[in-house]
Design an enzyme around this catalytic site. Sequence first.
Site, PDB file in Angstrom:
ATOM      1  N   ASP A  26     -20.070 -54.628  13.451  1.00  0.00           N
ATOM      2  CA  ASP A  26     -20.004 -55.993  13.474  1.00  0.00           C
ATOM      3  C   ASP A  26     -19.221 -56.571  14.489  1.00  0.00           C
ATOM      4  O   ASP A  26     -18.176 -55.943  14.953  1.00  0.00           O
ATOM      5  CB  ASP A  26     -19.927 -56.626  12.034  1.00  0.00           C
ATOM      6  CG  ASP A  26     -20.754 -56.463  11.129  1.00  0.00           C
ATOM      7  OD1 ASP A  26     -21.615 -56.209  11.503  1.00  0.00           O
ATOM      8  OD2 ASP A  26     -20.458 -56.540   9.915  1.00  0.00           O
ATOM      9  N   LYS A  27     -19.305 -57.663  15.148  1.00  0.00           N
ATOM     10  CA  LYS A  27     -18.860 -58.495  16.088  1.00  0.00           C
ATOM     11  C   LYS A  27     -17.000 -58.217  15.981  1.00  0.00           C
ATOM     12  O   LYS A  27     -16.416 -57.730  16.704  1.00  0.00           O
ATOM     13  CB  LYS A  27     -19.167 -59.781  16.365  1.00  0.00           C
ATOM     14  CG  LYS A  27     -18.304 -60.493  17.630  1.00  0.00           C
ATOM     15  CD  LYS A  27     -18.696 -62.117  17.605  1.00  0.00           C
ATOM     16  CE  LYS A  27     -17.862 -62.547  18.626  1.00  0.00           C
ATOM     17  NZ  LYS A  27     -18.434 -64.061  18.638  1.00  0.00           N
TER      18      LYS A  27
END
Length: 341
Positions: free
Chosen positions: A156-157
């Site tokens: 995830d970011k």
Amino acid sequence: MSIANDPQQPDDLCATVPDDWAGQRLDAALAHCFSQFSRSRLSSWLKAGYVEVNGQHRPGKSKVIGGEKLLIALPSEVLRSTFEESMASGELAIDAEEVPLDIVHRDEACFVLNKQADLVMHPAPGNRHGTVMNGLLYVDPGLASVPRAGVVHRLDKDTTGLCVIARSLEAHTHLVRQLQARTVSRVYYAVVAGDPPQEESVDEPIGRHPKNRQRMAVVPQGKRAVTHFSVLERFPSCALVRVKLETGRTHQIRVHMTHLGFPLIGDPVYQHGRTLQRLPEPVRDITDRFKRQALHAHSLGFLHPSTNQPVNFEAELPDDMQQLVSQLQTLVDGPGANEYL
């Protein structure tokens, strides 16, 4: 909560209906405002409920009056599939860009990357620059011939830590097969709220949230997901846990820990308000300052694509998580610690 208020939505998936389009159908106005997408794709998104008009869902045949705020709010897997379809059709090319990447290992077959926070893995509509893929193509232009520029699994970011990048089609196939066979070892460190058991395994299916399409959830019709965790260190109403993935579903650790009542500190999507409100004030003073999910991919093990021999890599906690842990430790060791335990 309307997803129109989600600060993570990309700017070029937002638009305002021009005033001179008053009286036109919504689906036509949508095609005008988002001409970078085909009408058929926009129509499918509209029917799927991914389009908001002033924060609400409306049918394509409804009329606009001008000035409405349009938002296309796509789940991450739809963004990925849209990107990959556009790549396959030649509609979208990935630009090589100089992006700061911490490559901790490199050889002729693969890279191992220690990803920093606030870095997206791959381009997608609304987010086509400054990603890991853009940076990888700058480092190795040959990755243009490898699916997804060699990215085998995603983080995830705002999750930090290790991921492997294949540098050839053969290496990519080798690594993907290992993921499918669940032989890749992935261990994460996370800081969670609450007082979790010393060890536990979670075997609960994960799928799209029935009401909020931007989230995942434990749902009966979801795909099987298995997570194992153990507590490494306890703090007042928090714990540092070691998490080992057996499967790799979207947001798996975040969803499973929240499902058990132990959401990750700083998680902007899956935090439980009631759980956080029960934290002692000194703990909240520390955790409220941590503005991303406290999750780090600590170790990664796999069979090397060239030698077929096991290799393993580790990455220390990033500075912000080390600071979070250190601050929580002061509540254990400092004056009045027993008050919070």
